[in-house]
Design an enzyme around this catalytic site. Structure first.
Site, PDB file in Angstrom:
ATOM      1  N   ASP A  93       0.843  -1.187   0.000  1.00 41.98           N
ATOM      2  CA  ASP A  93       0.000   0.000   0.000  1.00 41.98           C
ATOM      3  C   ASP A  93       0.886   1.248   0.000  1.00 41.98           C
ATOM      4  O   ASP A  93       1.940   1.234  -0.625  1.00 41.98           O
ATOM      5  CB  ASP A  93      -0.932  -0.041   1.236  1.00 41.98           C
ATOM      6  CG  ASP A  93      -2.283   0.627   0.985  1.00 41.98           C
ATOM      7  OD1 ASP A  93      -2.289   1.834   0.714  1.00 41.98           O
ATOM      8  OD2 ASP A  93      -3.315  -0.058   1.062  1.00 41.98           O
ATOM      9  N   HIS A 168      -3.828   6.113   3.352  1.00 36.29           N
ATOM     10  CA  HIS A 168      -4.489   4.898   2.873  1.00 36.29           C
ATOM     11  C   HIS A 168      -3.867   3.642   3.475  1.00 36.29           C
ATOM     12  O   HIS A 168      -4.566   2.759   3.995  1.00 36.29           O
ATOM     13  CB  HIS A 168      -4.418   4.870   1.347  1.00 36.29           C
ATOM     14  CG  HIS A 168      -5.273   3.848   0.683  1.00 36.29           C
ATOM     15  ND1 HIS A 168      -4.871   2.546   0.502  1.00 36.29           N
ATOM     16  CD2 HIS A 168      -6.515   3.938   0.127  1.00 36.29           C
ATOM     17  CE1 HIS A 168      -5.818   1.881  -0.145  1.00 36.29           C
ATOM     18  NE2 HIS A 168      -6.830   2.691  -0.374  1.00 36.29           N
ATOM     19  N   SER A 498     -11.173  -0.712  -0.942  1.00 37.76           N
ATOM     20  CA  SER A 498      -9.913  -0.665  -0.197  1.00 37.76           C
ATOM     21  C   SER A 498     -10.133  -0.922   1.278  1.00 37.76           C
ATOM     22  O   SER A 498      -9.252  -1.442   1.967  1.00 37.76           O
ATOM     23  CB  SER A 498      -9.251   0.709  -0.360  1.00 37.76           C
ATOM     24  OG  SER A 498      -8.566   0.814  -1.568  1.00 37.76           O
TER      25      SER A 498
END
Length: 710
Positions: A93, A168, A498
């Site tokens: 990620d 994220h 996600s």
């Protein structure tokens, strides 16, 4: 293998020097900047398996684990109340924020001996930023910089290390295995204890994404390292732009194939592309995850001057002052020379500040991908008091506004427009956002969640499963987002597949903790066959538009961790079975060799792809009569009898045998489903299910059959 880009070199020797990554641990290959001529010449070399062009991939962007019932797993499965785990989850990620409380290692034992990874130092990051929770951290930027130029030239905040400036990666990794942190909220919203699905699991971080983009060459390097490092589960909340590339030219498919071969469970998000045929990461060896809601939402109500109340959504965390403000449509407040339609989108320099000053401005979206916050900024700069944005994604998009803002759906927008049309001096008041729990129905499939069918191997239903992916609170990088007061956020609420993917990765880690000898296929089977099709009103799960969801929306259904720990039966398969599937799907030996990097042979005739031992049952082309076979393995205690329940309309169907008797753990039995068409059948998909059950277990496989002719 070589990834070809469009940067040109004058000689073959120059191309040789342009190598970006060498892949030497789990598979053999390299990526380099080559001209088309160089790539062609290289592909003609007998020692080279294949050459294909690199692509860019994108990221797919508290209460959720309780909604899934994880707290009750021990009591239902006779396990310790605090399940200990040395399972290692590799997260590919944007990195992580090491100072987050979610990555505290209190109470954890030493780093598992099997782990071979590293904590790579870098900018604002030292080896001391790893601990017994974050046991490894690497970063990869050569592929990204080969395409986009040096990071320093992009005028963006970044650290050349595993430190996350996007948020994220911090969010996804803390969702999987974050430590328990009390009194967490987003300014009072979603208040409670933040925790990962398996707080005792370990994390190894692979930062291969920069500014929302993940370049193929970097992703493959991360996968190569993760496999070598000894992780048990890999979580990837990212994927290619639709349509899904063929497996043999898709680095996620290639890398995850080798992970599967090494016993690693790979979970990946299906994507946020809204439409049918857009699901990505659909390889059969990947656990592909869609997104759905939980029983919590964050309404921000709007009180109109006629005392009617509209339900909107926002992050308005300060008390309102009790004042009604005048309303004005952006299209009516166009700046000089700006067409009314353009002004309705409320973009920078399109609104007349004299007209919007002190008013709430009603805006619309030009496209679903627009930055909502930029509209609020434009209104604030013009002196506006607030924003009401008409947004089809109203309940899915929470952002930190710079002024009081609320997002409303189309039904509320019609009510608002009617009021403004009939009241010259229309007013409104935006209330403080609140947290509502116990929302029914839930789950509902998220409108953005990418859908099947699978365009690469149509007999394999995708996605596989759905999990919470709407308005999920988890740890965040404080450099990624500021609130209305300019303060950095340590926890944030966001939506996307996600967010659902790490929930499934967490469940996979939980199953690996309880059943360390289970294969990746067994873990996938346990998750899929125990999924539920009903919501918290005991009705079938629906889509956002109130239509009933199908296996192309949610795969096998909504994940059910409690049942997945003890599924009773599993559908197992290995790498040889996968090769047979690829052979039956028409792949050439050279294509398959590109995936495996070793010579392979196809059976003659190959096993039909609809007979691949997958936990779901798909037939992409039914014409006349056809038989489908599956083999199940019993993993319960003592003898057991399972009875079949076959449910499907639109086609003839029967199962044989309809009763299966097992004598001991590990016993395998094969069953057959006979399908046939009716004279009245026409070309369409018919959905159903086959459930094997007794008074302890319910082992369900969804069915999707495409009738091509009667």
């Amino acid at each position: 293998m070589v990834f070809v880009t469009k940067l040109f070199f004058s000689s073959y020797n120059g191309a040789k020097e342009a190598a970006i990554h060498h892949y030497t641990k789990s598979f053999r290959g390299f990526s380099a900047m080559l001209t088309s001529d160089q790539a062609t010449r290289l592909s003609e070399n007998e020692a080279v398996i294949s050459v294909f062009e690199s692509r860019m991939n994108q990221l797919h962007t508290t209460k959720s684990w309780r909604f899934l019932g994880v707290d009750s797993i021990p009591q239902y499965n006779k396990l310790p109340m605090d399940i200990k785990s040395d399972v290692i989850v590799g997260v590919i990620d944007t990195g992580f924020w090491p100072e987050s409380q979610s990555f505290d290692d209190y109470g954890l034992g030493p780093v598992p001996i099997k782990f071979k990874g590293e904590c790579v130092p870098g900018q604002k990051f030292t080896q001391s930023n790893c601990n017994r929770k974050i046991i490894g951290a690497r970063y990869y930027s050569k592929g990204f910089e080969a395409i986009n130029g040096p990071l320093e030239n992009l005028n963006r905040t970044f650290f050349r290390s595993a430190r996350d400036t996007d948020g994220h990666g911090t969010h996804t990794s803390s969702t999987i295995a974050g430590a328990k942190v009390s009194n967490v909220s987003l300014h009072g919203l979603a208040s409670g204890i933040a925790t990962g699905g398996v707080p005792s699991a370990r994390l190894s971080i692979y930062k291969a994404c920069w500014f929302n983009d993940c370049e193929d060459a970097d992703l493959l390097a991360a996968l190569d390292d993760a496999i070598h490092d000894g992780v048990d589960v890999i979580s990837m909340s990212l994927g290619p732009f639709p349509p899904q590339p063929v497996y043999f030219e898709d680095v996620i498919s290639i890398g995850s194939f080798h992970a599967f071969d090494k016993g690693i469970v790979v979970c990946a998000s299906a994507g946020n592309s809204f439409l049918p045929n857009t699901a990505t990461n659909v390889a059969p060896w990947i656990l592909t995850v869609g997104a759905s809601t939980i029983d919590r939402e964050f309404p921000s109500y709007v009180l109109l001057g006629n005392m009617k109340q509209l339900k909107g959504f926002g992050v308005n965390t300060t008390p309102d002052v009790g004042k009604q403000y005048s309303l004005i449509s952006g299209g009516v407040a166009a700046a000089s020379g700006i067409p009314s339609r353009n002004a309705s989108f409320c973009k920078k320099n399109t609104l007349d500040s004299n007209l919007i000053k002190g008013k709430i401005v009603v805006c619309t979206l030009e496209s679903l991908t627009e930055d909502r916050k930029e509209k609020a900024i434009a209104i604030k700069e013009g002196g506006g008091a607030g924003m009401i944005l008409v947004d089809p994604l109203a309940k899915y998009v929470l952002f930190q506004p710079v002024i009081r803002s609320v997002l409303i759906g189309q039904e509320e927008a019609q009510e608002l427009q009617s009021y403004m049309n009939t009241n010259k001096n229309s007013t409104a008041r935006i209330y403080q956002t609140v947290t509502h729990v116990g929302i029914k129905p839930a789950p509902i499939m998220a409108i953005f969640s990418s859908k099947g069918p699978n365009i690469i191997t149509p007999d394999i239903i995708k996605p596989d499963i759905t999990a919470p992916g709407v308005n999920i609170l988890a740890a965040w990088s404080p450099l990624a987002t500021e609130d209305t007061a300019g303060n950095n956020l340590n926890y944030n609420i966001i939506s996307g597949t996600s967010m659902s993917c790490p929930h499934v990765a967490g469940v996979a880690a939980l199953l690996k903790s309880v059943h360390p000898n289970w294969s990746p296929a067994m873990i996938k089977s346990a998750i899929m066959t125990t999924a539920v099709r009903t919501d918290n009103t005991r009705n079938l799960i629906k889509n956002d538009d109130s239509t009933y969801a199908t296996p192309f929306d949610y795969g096998s259904g909504h994940i059910n961790p409690v049942a997945a720990v003890n599924p009773g039966l599993v559908y197992d398969f290995d790498t040889n079975d996968l090769i047979n599937l690829l052979c039956s799907s028409g792949a050439t030996l050279s294509q398959i060799k590109n995936l495996t990097t070793t010579p392979v042979y196809c059976k003659n005739p190959p096993t039909a792809s609809y007979n691949f031992n997958y936990p779901s049952i798909g037939v992409a082309n039914l014409s006349g009569n056809l038989s489908v076979y599956r083999t199940v393995t019993y993993i319960g205690e003592g003898p057991a009898v399972f009875y079949s329940k076959l449910e499907i309309t639109g086609v003839k169907a029967s199962v044989y045998p309809n009763v299966m008797r097992f004598g001991k753990y590990g016993e395998k039995l094969t069953y057959r489903i006979d399908f046939g068409t009716y004279k009245s059948s026409n070309g369409s998909f018919e959905f159903g299910s086959l459930t094997w059950m007794n008074n302890i277990y319910r082992v369900r496989s969804p069915i999707a059959v495409n009738v091509v002719s009667a």
